[in-house]
Scaffold this motif. Structure first.
Motif, PDB file in Angstrom:
ATOM      1  N   LYS A 185       0.827  -1.217   0.000  1.00  0.00           N
ATOM      2  CA  LYS A 185       0.000   0.000   0.000  1.00  0.00           C
ATOM      3  C   LYS A 185       0.856   1.259   0.000  1.00  0.00           C
ATOM      4  N   ASP A 186       1.831   1.305   0.897  1.00  0.00           N
ATOM      5  CA  ASP A 186       2.639   2.513   1.034  1.00  0.00           C
ATOM      6  C   ASP A 186       3.394   2.829  -0.246  1.00  0.00           C
ATOM      7  N   VAL A 187       3.951   1.803  -0.872  1.00  0.00           N
ATOM      8  CA  VAL A 187       4.715   2.008  -2.108  1.00  0.00           C
ATOM      9  C   VAL A 187       3.781   2.401  -3.248  1.00  0.00           C
ATOM     10  N   LEU A 188       2.656   1.733  -3.354  1.00  0.00           N
ATOM     11  CA  LEU A 188       1.729   2.009  -4.447  1.00  0.00           C
ATOM     12  C   LEU A 188       1.164   3.429  -4.368  1.00  0.00           C
ATOM     13  N   LEU A 189       0.817   3.863  -3.165  1.00  0.00           N
ATOM     14  CA  LEU A 189       0.189   5.174  -3.025  1.00  0.00           C
ATOM     15  C   LEU A 189       1.173   6.329  -3.187  1.00  0.00           C
ATOM     16  N   GLU A 190       2.466   6.032  -3.219  1.00  0.00           N
ATOM     17  CA  GLU A 190       3.439   7.082  -3.513  1.00  0.00           C
ATOM     18  C   GLU A 190       3.255   7.605  -4.933  1.00  0.00           C
ATOM     19  N   ASN A 191       2.835   6.718  -5.830  1.00  0.00           N
ATOM     20  CA  ASN A 191       2.607   7.123  -7.231  1.00  0.00           C
ATOM     21  C   ASN A 191       1.737   6.070  -7.898  1.00  0.00           C
ATOM     22  N   ALA A 210       2.291   5.196 -11.621  1.00  0.00           N
ATOM     23  CA  ALA A 210       3.512   4.463 -11.970  1.00  0.00           C
ATOM     24  C   ALA A 210       3.570   3.096 -11.289  1.00  0.00           C
ATOM     25  N   GLY A 211       2.517   2.754 -10.534  1.00  0.00           N
ATOM     26  CA  GLY A 211       2.514   1.506  -9.784  1.00  0.00           C
ATOM     27  C   GLY A 211       2.197   0.298 -10.648  1.00  0.00           C
ATOM     28  N   ALA A 212       2.260  -0.864 -10.009  1.00  0.00           N
ATOM     29  CA  ALA A 212       1.969  -2.119 -10.704  1.00  0.00           C
ATOM     30  C   ALA A 212       0.524  -2.146 -11.176  1.00  0.00           C
ATOM     31  N   ASP A 213       0.278  -2.895 -12.247  1.00  0.00           N
ATOM     32  CA  ASP A 213      -1.081  -3.088 -12.743  1.00  0.00           C
ATOM     33  C   ASP A 213      -1.833  -4.088 -11.875  1.00  0.00           C
ATOM     34  N   VAL A 214      -1.113  -5.105 -11.413  1.00  0.00           N
ATOM     35  CA  VAL A 214      -1.676  -6.166 -10.579  1.00  0.00           C
ATOM     36  C   VAL A 214      -0.741  -6.353  -9.389  1.00  0.00           C
ATOM     37  N   PHE A 215      -1.295  -6.534  -8.200  1.00  0.00           N
ATOM     38  CA  PHE A 215      -0.444  -6.639  -7.015  1.00  0.00           C
ATOM     39  C   PHE A 215      -1.111  -7.492  -5.944  1.00  0.00           C
ATOM     40  N   THR A 216      -0.293  -8.223  -5.204  1.00  0.00           N
ATOM     41  CA  THR A 216      -0.797  -8.980  -4.057  1.00  0.00           C
ATOM     42  C   THR A 216      -0.517  -8.177  -2.794  1.00  0.00           C
ATOM     43  N   PHE A 217      -1.461  -8.234  -1.850  1.00  0.00           N
ATOM     44  CA  PHE A 217      -1.323  -7.436  -0.646  1.00  0.00           C
ATOM     45  C   PHE A 217      -2.120  -8.054   0.499  1.00  0.00           C
ATOM     46  N   ALA A 218      -1.794  -7.651   1.732  1.00  0.00           N
ATOM     47  CA  ALA A 218      -2.518  -8.120   2.908  1.00  0.00           C
ATOM     48  C   ALA A 218      -3.836  -7.376   3.030  1.00  0.00           C
ATOM     49  N   ASP A 219      -4.878  -8.058   3.482  1.00  0.00           N
ATOM     50  CA  ASP A 219      -6.226  -7.485   3.450  1.00  0.00           C
ATOM     51  C   ASP A 219      -6.406  -6.257   4.328  1.00  0.00           C
ATOM     52  N   ASP A 220      -5.538  -6.054   5.323  1.00  0.00           N
ATOM     53  CA  ASP A 220      -5.709  -4.887   6.195  1.00  0.00           C
ATOM     54  C   ASP A 220      -5.420  -3.577   5.459  1.00  0.00           C
ATOM     55  N   GLN A 221      -4.866  -3.659   4.245  1.00  0.00           N
ATOM     56  CA  GLN A 221      -4.588  -2.462   3.459  1.00  0.00           C
ATOM     57  C   GLN A 221      -5.742  -2.087   2.521  1.00  0.00           C
ATOM     58  N   LEU A 222      -6.787  -2.914   2.502  1.00  0.00           N
ATOM     59  CA  LEU A 222      -7.865  -2.747   1.533  1.00  0.00           C
ATOM     60  C   LEU A 222      -8.559  -1.390   1.657  1.00  0.00           C
ATOM     61  N   ASN A 223      -8.924  -1.009   2.884  1.00  0.00           N
ATOM     62  CA  ASN A 223      -9.664   0.241   3.077  1.00  0.00           C
ATOM     63  C   ASN A 223      -8.890   1.446   2.555  1.00  0.00           C
ATOM     64  N   SER A 224      -7.605   1.492   2.875  1.00  0.00           N
ATOM     65  CA  SER A 224      -6.792   2.632   2.453  1.00  0.00           C
ATOM     66  C   SER A 224      -6.640   2.678   0.942  1.00  0.00           C
ATOM     67  N   LEU A 225      -6.440   1.526   0.323  1.00  0.00           N
ATOM     68  CA  LEU A 225      -6.276   1.478  -1.128  1.00  0.00           C
ATOM     69  C   LEU A 225      -7.559   1.898  -1.842  1.00  0.00           C
ATOM     70  N   ALA A 226      -8.697   1.436  -1.341  1.00  0.00           N
ATOM     71  CA  ALA A 226      -9.964   1.809  -1.959  1.00  0.00           C
ATOM     72  C   ALA A 226     -10.254   3.294  -1.763  1.00  0.00           C
ATOM     73  N   ALA A 227      -9.976   3.793  -0.561  1.00  0.00           N
ATOM     74  CA  ALA A 227     -10.230   5.201  -0.266  1.00  0.00           C
ATOM     75  C   ALA A 227      -9.375   6.116  -1.136  1.00  0.00           C
ATOM     76  N   ALA A 228      -8.177   5.655  -1.482  1.00  0.00           N
ATOM     77  CA  ALA A 228      -7.266   6.452  -2.306  1.00  0.00           C
ATOM     78  C   ALA A 228      -7.574   6.340  -3.796  1.00  0.00           C
TER      79      ALA A 228
END
Length: 437
Positions: A108-114, A117-135
């Motif tokens: 989440k932290d790396v993706l939301l920096e830009n 320019a981020g990955a098209d597809v990414f695996t992540f832990a579910d606790d980051q879901l809210n922040s990613l959707a909100a952003a």
């Protein structure tokens, strides 16, 4: 003809500023704009960033470049899955799909920096879901009915905000339990941490748990009646771990942790140090998750054992250690230039066959119902231990200010409280920081 959606302010048409990408009604209206209107819009100075494309035919779009982020340990697995995807869709496009290692815990932290320019597809832990959707990094998936039908309920919940699914469930195993070496422990021994520490001391060996991670520290507080969680604002936390009037008080837990830390048979080691200790023979038990199952079984062979977390002594009673539970998810960057192809790839990575392959190569527990019911999965000691622990697990939904204060508190206890600080004061300070707004 491809229709694009402007993601930045179009100065001659300020009304578009208010359009949200996840507003299905507005999307339909945009698609109905005439070609003439789109042409006028393009001439008004609208600055395009990366844009979502509607899926085009092979003749219209031959080159599809995608970047996939996953953990370093998944490189071989994901490259195999990507190769199979390209073969499955051979002739439909010219694919250039690249894997890049990116830790799931920090995705989440790396993706939301830009985002662009981020990955098209990414695996992540579910606790980051809210922040990613909100952003705006994630959009609701389009095949939610299939996801609900094919995956475990807990995994669907982990991939959802309210009743809306924003990512593809990948695993249902992001929790922890106790690994142990059967050469030293019987099934009865591993029921209590007191007995395990006694055996470790007698054999001059080590039992480890990572107290530098608040994720693991939750174990001691989770079944006490004291609470921690996310407020309705989705950002801040509530926490009662410093309670003084409850049956089990915060100070009771702190004293129990201090006593555990004082044992010569205990060490607060990171996951990496734990695995190194297992391989060197100094560690005979430790708290970790399924991602280490293959390596630990290789080290211990027939003596490999796994079980739920033990009880520990708290206020002269035995208290079952709790755990956070969670899932790994596959997300699709809403800013992908090839959003439809990225979505197809994400769905492919998370399908039944590839979840089975993930279990075979990485020992990770499937979220797919059929895959999780396979004989091989059911017989796996680590998966069985995780299922046993699930009775005492809580889905992780915590705000960002939880992690550092809890790790700081536990770190002081792990070091033996060198300044001899008042435990209640330490608890109060921790809770104040965890609940800060």
């Amino acid at each position: 003809m491809k229709i694009v959606i402007c993601r930045q302010k179009c100065y001659n048409f300020p009304v578009f500023i208010m359009i949200k990408r996840n507003d299905c009604t507005m999307k339909k209206k945009l698609r109905m704009l005439s070609i003439t209107m789109i042409g006028i819009l393009a001439l008004t100075g609208c600055q395009y960033s990366r844009q979502q494309e509607t899926k085009t035919s092979p003749e219209e779009n031959r080159l599809v470049e995608l970047v996939v982020w996953g953990s370093q340990e998944d490189e071989v697995l994901l490259n195999q899955i990507i190769d199979n995807f390209e073969r499955q869709h051979q002739g439909e496009a010219d694919f250039q799909i690249t894997f890049q290692a990116q830790g799931e815990s920090s995705c989440k932290d790396v993706l939301l920096e830009n985002l662009e320019a981020g990955a098209d597809v990414f695996t992540f832990a579910d606790d980051q879901l809210n922040s990613l959707a909100a952003a705006g990094a994630l959009e609701p998936v389009t095949d939610d009915e299939a996801i609900r039908a094919e995956n475990l309920t807990a995994a669907v919940e982990a991939a959802s905000i309210g009743n809306t699914i924003y990512a593809y469930p990948l695993t249902s195993d992001n929790g922890y339990f106790m690994y142990y070496n059967k050469q030293y422990f019987s099934e009865s021994d591993v029921k209590t941490l007191d007995r395990m520490l006694q055996i470790a001391e007698e054999n001059r060996k080590i039992i480890t748990m990572d107290w530098s991670s608040a994720w693991y520290v939750y174990s001691f507080f989770g079944n006490t009646g004291m609470e921690v969680g996310l407020n309705t604002d989705g950002i801040t936390n509530f926490c009662t771990w410093n309670q003084t009037e409850t049956k089990i008080r915060g100070i009771d837990v702190a004293q129990a942790m201090a006593q555990i830390a004082a044992s010569p048979g205990f060490a607060s080691w990171t996951d990496t140090e734990f695995l190194a200790g297992v391989q060197e023979g100094t560690v005979i038990a430790g708290v970790s998750g399924v991602w280490n199952a293959v390596a630990i079984e290789e080290a211990w062979g027939a003596d490999f054992g796994a079980t739920k977390l033990p009880t520990y002594t708290c206020r002269d009673d035995q208290l079952q250690m709790a755990s956070f539970s969670g899932c790994k998810l596959v997300g699709v960057n809403a800013y992908s230039q090839h959003y439809d192809w990225a979505s197809q790839l994400a769905k492919w990575i998370a399908n039944e066959e590839n979840q089975k392959l993930r279990f075979e190569l990485r020992g990770q527990g499937p979220s797919n119902i059929r895959a999780s019911q396979s004989a091989a999965v059911q017989k796996a000691p680590a998966i069985a231990a995780l299922l046993e622990q699930s009775e005492f697990a809580q889905l992780q939904r915590i705000g960002g200010k939880f992690w550092d204060p809890v790790a700081e508190f536990a770190g002081i206890l792990a070091a033996g409280n060198p300044e001899q600080e008042n435990l209640q004061d330490l608890l109060d300070q921790m809770v104040e920081k965890v609940t800060a707004r």
